[in-house]
Design a protein around this motif. Structure first.
Motif, short mmCIF file in Angstrom:
data_model
loop_
_atom_site.label_atom_id
_atom_site.label_comp_id
_atom_site.label_asym_id
_atom_site.label_seq_id
_atom_site.Cartn_x
_atom_site.Cartn_y
_atom_site.Cartn_z
N VAL A 82 21.98 -26.65 61.93
CA VAL A 82 20.81 -26.54 61.05
C VAL A 82 19.96 -27.78 61.23
O VAL A 82 20.44 -28.90 61.06
CB VAL A 82 21.23 -26.40 59.58
CG1 VAL A 82 20.01 -26.37 58.66
CG2 VAL A 82 22.09 -25.16 59.37
N THR A 83 18.69 -27.61 61.57
CA THR A 83 17.80 -28.75 61.81
C THR A 83 16.72 -28.92 60.74
O THR A 83 15.99 -29.90 60.76
CB THR A 83 17.14 -28.63 63.19
OG1 THR A 83 16.53 -27.34 63.32
CG2 THR A 83 18.16 -28.83 64.30
N VAL A 84 16.63 -27.96 59.82
CA VAL A 84 15.71 -28.08 58.68
C VAL A 84 16.45 -27.57 57.44
O VAL A 84 17.04 -26.48 57.47
CB VAL A 84 14.43 -27.23 58.86
CG1 VAL A 84 13.58 -27.27 57.59
CG2 VAL A 84 13.62 -27.71 60.05
N ILE A 85 16.40 -28.36 56.37
CA ILE A 85 16.81 -27.84 55.07
C ILE A 85 15.64 -27.96 54.11
O ILE A 85 14.81 -28.87 54.24
CB ILE A 85 18.06 -28.55 54.50
CG1 ILE A 85 17.76 -30.03 54.18
CG2 ILE A 85 19.25 -28.43 55.44
CD1 ILE A 85 18.85 -30.71 53.35
N VAL A 98 13.68 -32.43 56.25
CA VAL A 98 13.90 -32.01 54.87
C VAL A 98 12.56 -31.68 54.22
O VAL A 98 11.62 -32.48 54.26
CB VAL A 98 14.61 -33.10 54.06
CG1 VAL A 98 14.76 -32.68 52.59
CG2 VAL A 98 15.99 -33.41 54.65
N GLY A 99 12.50 -30.50 53.63
CA GLY A 99 11.39 -30.12 52.76
C GLY A 99 11.91 -29.93 51.35
O GLY A 99 13.11 -29.99 51.09
N PHE A 100 10.99 -29.65 50.43
CA PHE A 100 11.35 -29.60 49.02
C PHE A 100 10.71 -28.40 48.33
O PHE A 100 9.55 -28.07 48.58
CB PHE A 100 10.90 -30.88 48.30
CG PHE A 100 11.49 -32.13 48.90
CD1 PHE A 100 12.72 -32.61 48.50
CD2 PHE A 100 10.81 -32.81 49.91
CE1 PHE A 100 13.27 -33.76 49.07
CE2 PHE A 100 11.34 -33.96 50.48
CZ PHE A 100 12.58 -34.43 50.06
N TRP A 101 11.48 -27.77 47.46
CA TRP A 101 10.96 -26.79 46.51
C TRP A 101 10.61 -27.52 45.21
O TRP A 101 11.30 -28.48 44.83
CB TRP A 101 11.98 -25.71 46.19
CG TRP A 101 12.31 -24.78 47.31
CD1 TRP A 101 13.47 -24.74 48.03
CD2 TRP A 101 11.51 -23.70 47.81
NE1 TRP A 101 13.42 -23.74 48.96
CE2 TRP A 101 12.24 -23.08 48.85
CE3 TRP A 101 10.23 -23.21 47.49
CZ2 TRP A 101 11.74 -21.98 49.57
CZ3 TRP A 101 9.74 -22.12 48.21
CH2 TRP A 101 10.48 -21.52 49.23
N GLY A 102 9.60 -27.05 44.51
CA GLY A 102 9.36 -27.47 43.14
C GLY A 102 10.03 -26.50 42.19
O GLY A 102 10.55 -25.46 42.60
N GLY A 103 10.01 -26.84 40.92
CA GLY A 103 10.64 -25.98 39.92
C GLY A 103 9.64 -25.47 38.90
O GLY A 103 8.74 -26.21 38.48
N ALA A 104 9.80 -24.20 38.52
CA ALA A 104 9.01 -23.61 37.43
C ALA A 104 9.94 -23.44 36.24
O ALA A 104 10.91 -22.67 36.30
CB ALA A 104 8.42 -22.28 37.86
N LEU A 125 9.19 -32.86 55.43
CA LEU A 125 8.26 -31.80 55.76
C LEU A 125 7.48 -31.41 54.50
O LEU A 125 8.04 -31.36 53.41
CB LEU A 125 9.00 -30.57 56.30
CG LEU A 125 9.89 -30.81 57.53
CD1 LEU A 125 10.63 -29.53 57.89
CD2 LEU A 125 9.07 -31.31 58.70
N SER A 126 6.22 -31.12 54.68
CA SER A 126 5.38 -30.70 53.57
C SER A 126 4.70 -29.40 53.92
O SER A 126 4.43 -29.10 55.09
CB SER A 126 4.30 -31.76 53.26
OG SER A 126 4.89 -32.94 52.77
N ARG A 127 4.41 -28.64 52.87
CA ARG A 127 3.61 -27.44 53.05
C ARG A 127 2.28 -27.83 53.67
O ARG A 127 1.65 -28.81 53.24
CB ARG A 127 3.39 -26.78 51.69
CG ARG A 127 2.57 -25.51 51.71
CD ARG A 127 2.31 -25.03 50.31
NE ARG A 127 1.48 -25.98 49.57
CZ ARG A 127 0.16 -25.97 49.58
NH1 ARG A 127 -0.50 -25.08 50.31
NH2 ARG A 127 -0.52 -26.86 48.90
#
Length: 437
Positions: free
Chosen positions: A86-89, A121-127, A432-434
């Motif tokens: 895995v090269t991106v999480i 590494v990228g990130f999710w935000g939370g709702a 990583l960013s959107r």
């Protein structure tokens, strides 16, 4: 002159396998030629019959740092990811403290991760209830979208949203929303000591079915994008099919454990198998495989959700109080490949499910594929070799796994991130960013 050429008689690219040579310069694939094509290269490596895959993209990983770093952490999670091809999480907004529900919390998490990521590494935000006004700024800061729970998340700082709050969040920002779909009204009370059958009975398929309907209703009323996380209950598949037929922007994923493990063979006390939603029976898994094969389920991701051994309560085996989550980011590729090949699927199928489609879900169109212009994130994978899972040899900080002792097909030999082998103590991962239009 290019920096690196990798040759293999089994390069997985363009939806199939072929003998090819992949040329890499400055971290990017600059040519995909014939196996015997001549390139002037600083390093020219022939992998022979070892397959060359694009690096996998795992869009569902709980790293838990900062705040619960004893559960995992960026260094251990990304080392494990690289060891598993895995090269991106993409990191989930919980169970870190603080959760990623505003820009300030995102910056805290990025500061914690800085300098210790061995893959990108990228990130999710939370709702969560009450933060709809924060979502546009958090999206502009580069998160790939927003996770919401429709039932208790297991941690008090990340409460679930109601159907109305989910719609409000979808209306607040045009973003990808990923939804943990279980309906609390259909979840039963579970008191200990409880075995696996009691745990499974407390989280019936009806809970997923009802929550998937709620999420689809939110997509229908707002026009928003909704992705159903870790689908376990095959009974919800017709709802997703109907939504897609109506043109709604609804997708779904599943996980290796739902495809390969069987509720009827989980011993009482084996809390390493506990996850939410739960692992169901073999007939249910067959339906998930069929939906994956026909594209209704778009991708397979780990839902890597580790904790300390104490929280798993293996000492008592009580499913009522054990943490629900399976640590598997290092094992997803061989687990899925072992089962897929037995069902007649190809390596190209696995790459589609675990690399290209997850990358596309989050708009990373230079990841998860071997083609000119893509990042040179690559994996040398021996699909015919076997190994037995030994927890002590995993890079997970707390290597408790339901796959312990299982013989699996497929061994990762080398993982390259932008053309450089992931090895030693040098962490070359990037944030990583959107991509903002």
């Amino acid at each position: 002159m290019v920096e690196l050429v990798l040759r293999s008689r089994r390069v997985v690219a363009g939806g199939g396998e072929r003998a090819a040579a992949v040329a890499i310069e400055a971290g990017t694939i600059v040519a995909v030629g014939g196996y015997d094509d001549a390139f002037e290269a600083a390093v020219d490596t022939d992998l022979g019959e070892t397959a060359l895959l694009p690096g996998l993209v795992d869009t569902h990983v709980h790293v838990n740092e900062p705040g619960r770093t004893e559960w995992e952490g960026f260094a251990s999670a990304t080392r494990a990811a690289a060891a598993g091809g895995v090269t991106v999480i993409v990191d989930m907004p919980l169970n870190s403290l603080p959760p990623t529900v505003d820009v300030a919390a995102l910056r805290v998490k990025q500061a914690a991760a800085s300098g210790q990521t061995f893959v990108d590494v990228g990130f999710w935000g939370g709702a969560v209830p009450g933060n709809a006004a924060e979502l546009p700024a958090l999206h502009a800061a580069g998160v790939f979208g927003f996770k919401a729970f429709l039932a208790d998340s297991g941690v008090p700082e990340f409460p679930p949203v109601s159907a109305a709050e989910l719609r409000q969040a979808l209306e607040a920002v045009d973003a990808q929303f990923v939804v943990h779909a279980e309906d609390p009204e259909h979840l039963g009370e579970l008191t200990g000591p409880a075995g696996y059958a009691a745990f499974l009975g407390s989280r019936p398929a009806e809970a997923e079915h009802a929550a998937v309907a709620t999420a689809i209703g939110a997509a229908r009323s707002t026009g928003g994008r909704v992705h159903i996380l870790h689908l376990s209950a095959a009974s919800a598949l017709p709802l997703i099919a109907a939504a897609r037929a109506d043109g709604l922007r609804v997708t779904a994923e599943t996980c290796p454990h739902y495809l390969t493990l069987d509720a009827d063979h989980i011993p009482d006390g084996a809390t390493e198998f506990k996850c939410c939603p739960p692992i169901r029976d073999a007939a249910n898994a067959d339906q998930l495989w069929a939906a994956l094969a026909d594209g209704l389920i778009t991708c397979v991701v780990s839902d890597h959700s580790p904790c300390t051994p104490e929280l798993k309560r293996r000492d008592t085996g009580d499913f009522a109080v054990a943490w629900g989550g399976i640590a598997s980011v290092q094992l997803g590729l061989p687990v899925v490949w072992s089962a897929a090949r037995a069902r007649g699927h190809s390596l190209a199928d696995v790459v589609e499910w675990m690399a290209r489609r997850p990358a596309d879900l989050v708009g990373l169109h230079t990841k998860g594929r071997i083609e000119v212009g893509a990042d040179a994130d690559l994996v040398a994978f021996d699909p015919d070799d076997t190994f037995v899972v030994e927890p002590a040899r995993l890079h997970h900080k707390n290597p408790m796994t339901p796959y312990a002792g299982k013989q699996l097909n497929g061994v990762v030999r080398t993982t390259w991130l932008r053309g450089q082998a992931v090895a030693g103590a040098t962490a070359r991962g990037q944030f990583l960013s959107r991509r903002v239009a």
